[in-house]
Design an enzyme around this catalytic site. Structure first.
Site, short mmCIF file in Angstrom:
data_model
loop_
_atom_site.label_atom_id
_atom_site.label_comp_id
_atom_site.label_asym_id
_atom_site.label_seq_id
_atom_site.Cartn_x
_atom_site.Cartn_y
_atom_site.Cartn_z
N CYS A 211 -12.62 -4.93 51.75
CA CYS A 211 -11.85 -6.15 51.49
C CYS A 211 -10.36 -5.89 51.67
CB CYS A 211 -12.13 -6.65 50.08
SG CYS A 211 -11.26 -8.19 49.66
N HIS B 183 -9.97 -11.64 44.29
CA HIS B 183 -10.88 -10.91 45.17
C HIS B 183 -12.10 -11.75 45.51
CE1 HIS B 183 -13.72 -8.05 46.79
NE2 HIS B 183 -14.57 -8.44 45.84
N GLY C 59 -15.63 -38.02 40.24
CA GLY C 59 -16.01 -38.13 38.83
C GLY C 59 -17.51 -38.24 38.67
N ASP D 245 -13.14 -34.84 43.99
CA ASP D 245 -14.43 -35.34 43.53
C ASP D 245 -14.19 -36.70 42.88
OD1 ASP D 245 -17.04 -35.63 42.75
OD2 ASP D 245 -16.98 -34.09 41.20
N CYS E 113 -7.82 -5.24 46.10
CA CYS E 113 -8.51 -4.12 46.74
C CYS E 113 -7.54 -3.18 47.46
CB CYS E 113 -9.56 -4.65 47.72
SG CYS E 113 -10.98 -5.42 46.89
N CYS F 72 -7.94 -7.97 50.24
CA CYS F 72 -7.17 -8.72 49.26
C CYS F 72 -6.19 -7.79 48.52
CB CYS F 72 -8.09 -9.43 48.25
SG CYS F 72 -8.79 -8.34 46.98
N ASP G 116 -18.05 -25.98 48.04
CA ASP G 116 -17.14 -25.75 46.92
C ASP G 116 -17.95 -25.29 45.72
OD1 ASP G 116 -17.01 -27.86 44.39
OD2 ASP G 116 -18.12 -28.64 46.10
N ASP H 80 -20.47 -41.79 42.57
CA ASP H 80 -21.93 -41.71 42.60
C ASP H 80 -22.43 -41.21 41.26
OD1 ASP H 80 -21.01 -39.06 42.84
OD2 ASP H 80 -22.87 -38.42 43.78
#
Length: 388
Positions: A301, A332, A92, A90, A306, A303, A263, A144
């Site tokens: 799931c 998770h 800023g 990003d 899990c 992961c 994001d 921006d």
């Protein structure tokens, strides 16, 4: 070096590959947020294992601490963090809004009062690009201003016009060919202002475009017409990034409208607060029910949390304030969002995205699918796509 190849389309939803210097990613995708150079509580190996493809870092925070030159001495963010894949930084610009009580905006740039020690820090378009070049991210963002919500129409107009002038300055000082500069379209929820921002931004023909200034306090009924309006006017053959958006319903609706990249801090932040994301909605692990439940957070799931832990065990860790609990819930939640976009990609490839999204929404919203979501799917089903 940066190639965006759309391989499947279903309405406005699409599956593509995006080639970067640190590897190829598949879109649509969700990017975990590593503001300080780390996704809170998780190791790079864990991020790789759950399917993370690109990590987001923050120019403002890394500029203040540890400083971009130290990161550059490690060969950039991949060397500094030991995450070998692509990064996006990003500019800023979000801090221009979030630190509104600690900054002053002029045509030259923004002066911040550091949240660390109170010293004055200047961030200009030129400085933002220089920092991002030192950080070495694959994708860098133009500096921006992200206006707050609500804001006066005249303020938003002046802001987006200044953002366009800052884009020109970013564009002119960028030197590294191994970094893709994305421009950001602003304009709030006003279609006329969105169009003005598009008119000022698209001529730069940057390798990708972001939709900014949304998910900053407006309702989803206000937000999604702005997403739909902007996305269909962005170039068809370049990645589209909806900034700061990461609730499960937002990903599905955004994908329907042709968004490729997302994001948000939401999955890790909500994990630290004791909530788990599932197709049945958000599971509150702070309540009494999970304390005796033997099933995993999400039986569907794959992961680590899990596969190895019961709800009862994780609820015990939360009550005991053990560090493993927020780590496993964050792990998770990120895996849930990665699986969600993976399932969306599969549905697009099979030409079944609308049916999949509707079935997912019926379950997630428990049958009460909101009108804004239904409208986003209906708009995304339209096959006419404007190109530039």
């Amino acid at each position: 070096m940066f190639e965006f190849d759309i391989q499947y389309r279903d309405g406005q939803a699409r599956v593509a590959t995006f080639q970067t210097p640190h590897g190829q990613v598949r879109t649509p995708m969700f990017m975990p947020v590593g503001t300080q150079g780390t996704v809170k509580g998780l190791s790079p190996q864990e991020l790789i294992e759950i399917g993370s493809q690109m990590i987001l870092g923050n120019t403002y925070h890394l500029m203040l601490r540890p400083g971009e030159q130290l990161v550059a001495a490690h060969g950039g963010l991949p060397g500094f963090t030991a995450y070998p894949g692509p990064f996006l930084t990003d500019s800023g610009g979000f801090q221009v809004m979030s630190l509104g009580h600690m900054r002053k905006i002029t045509e030259e740039g923004v002066t911040f009062k550091s949240h660390l020690d109170g010293s004055l820090v200047s961030l200009t378009p030129e400085r933002s690009i220089a920092v991002q070049e030192a950080l070495g991210a694959d994708v860098i963002m133009a500096f921006d201003e992200c206006p707050p919500y609500p804001a006066e129409r005249d303020y938003i107009r002046r802001s987006l016009e200044r953002t366009a002038r800052w884009l020109e300055r970013c564009y002119s000082v960028k030197t590294r060919e191994d970094q893709a500069l994305f421009a950001i379209v602003q304009g709030g929820i006003d279609p006329d202002l969105r169009q003005l921002s598009l008119d000022l931004t698209l001529p730069f023909q940057t390798p990708g475009f972001a939709i900014g200034g949304l998910a900053v306090g407006e309702s989803k009924e206000e937000m999604y017409p702005a997403v739909a309006f902007t996305a269909k006017r962005l170039p068809e053959g370049k990645p589209r990034y909806l900034m700061g958006v990461g609730h499960p319903e937002d990903l599905v609706a955004g994908i329907a409208l042709g968004i490729d990249m997302f994001d948000c801090v939401y999955p890790t932040r909500t994990g630290r607060f004791g909530y788990a994301l599932t197709d049945d909605g958000r599971l509150n692990m702070n309540g009494s029910a999970p304390r005796t439940q033997l099933q995993p957070l999400d039986p569907e799931c794959d992961c680590y949390a899990c596969r190895h832990y019961s709800r009862a065990y994780l609820a015990h860790l939360i009550r005991a304030e053990e560090m493993l609990a927020p780590r496993m819930l964050s792990l998770h939640n990120l895996r849930y969002l990665h699986r969600l976009v993976e399932r969306a990609r599969t549905a697009i490839m099979q030409g079944a995205f609308q049916a999949w999204a509707q079935a997912w929404a019926q379950r997630y919203f428990r049958g009460a699918v909101p009108g804004w979501f239904r409208q986003a799917l209906a708009t995304g089903a339209q096959v006419e796509i404007q190109t530039h």
